[in-house]
Design a protein around this motif. Structure first.
Motif, short mmCIF file in Angstrom:
data_model
loop_
_atom_site.label_atom_id
_atom_site.label_comp_id
_atom_site.label_asym_id
_atom_site.label_seq_id
_atom_site.Cartn_x
_atom_site.Cartn_y
_atom_site.Cartn_z
N PHE A 1 1.99 -11.89 1.06
CA PHE A 1 3.43 -11.83 0.86
C PHE A 1 3.97 -10.73 1.76
N THR A 2 4.85 -11.08 2.70
CA THR A 2 5.31 -10.10 3.69
C THR A 2 6.83 -9.95 3.69
N PRO A 3 7.41 -9.41 2.62
CA PRO A 3 8.85 -9.16 2.64
C PRO A 3 9.16 -7.94 3.50
N SER A 4 10.40 -7.83 3.93
CA SER A 4 10.81 -6.66 4.71
C SER A 4 10.82 -5.43 3.80
N LEU A 5 10.74 -4.26 4.41
CA LEU A 5 10.76 -3.02 3.63
C LEU A 5 12.08 -2.89 2.88
N SER A 6 13.18 -3.38 3.46
CA SER A 6 14.47 -3.29 2.77
C SER A 6 14.47 -4.15 1.51
N LYS A 7 13.80 -5.31 1.55
CA LYS A 7 13.72 -6.16 0.36
C LYS A 7 12.83 -5.51 -0.69
N VAL A 8 11.73 -4.91 -0.26
CA VAL A 8 10.84 -4.22 -1.19
C VAL A 8 11.58 -3.04 -1.82
N ALA A 9 12.34 -2.30 -1.02
CA ALA A 9 13.11 -1.17 -1.55
C ALA A 9 14.15 -1.64 -2.55
#
Length: 110
Positions: free
Chosen positions: A29-37
């Protein structure tokens, strides 16, 4: 639906969004760091059901675990039995393990 991703992550000794992103990559699963934040901060984020399955696989939890309430901080001096969330039978909060330097890490922000 409000998720408590930080609480589920804290149970796995994950204390930062960047650590969470690394765990997500392990299951593909590779979401962007902004989505993870955004997930970490509790902001409303659109997540596909397939991605929700991957989040649960990465955190080794269920969707119900993501909806579990984080225990409320209780003033010190009260008995340990009062420092738990309703229905909680384990310890009041996950305690961070010492890092490689042996120093204690702080708990994630609320």
């Amino acid at each position: 639906m409000k998720w408590n991703l930080r609480w589920a992550a804290a149970k796995r000794d994950i204390w930062r969004p960047t650590q969470l992103q690394a765990v997500f990559r392990e299951v593909g699963f590779t979401p962007s760091l902004s989505k993870v934040a955004a997930l970490w901060s509790g902001k409303p984020v659109t997540v596909r059901l397939e991605d929700l399955d991957m989040i649960c696989a990465a955190l080794q939890c269920t969707v119900a675990d993501l909806m579990e309430a984080e225990p409320v901080a209780v003033a010190e001096g009260r008995p340990e039995s009062e420092k738990r969330a309703v229905g909680e039978s384990g310890p009041a909060r996950p305690i961070p393990r010492p890092g490689s330097g042996g120093a204690r890490r702080s708990l994630p922000p609320n």
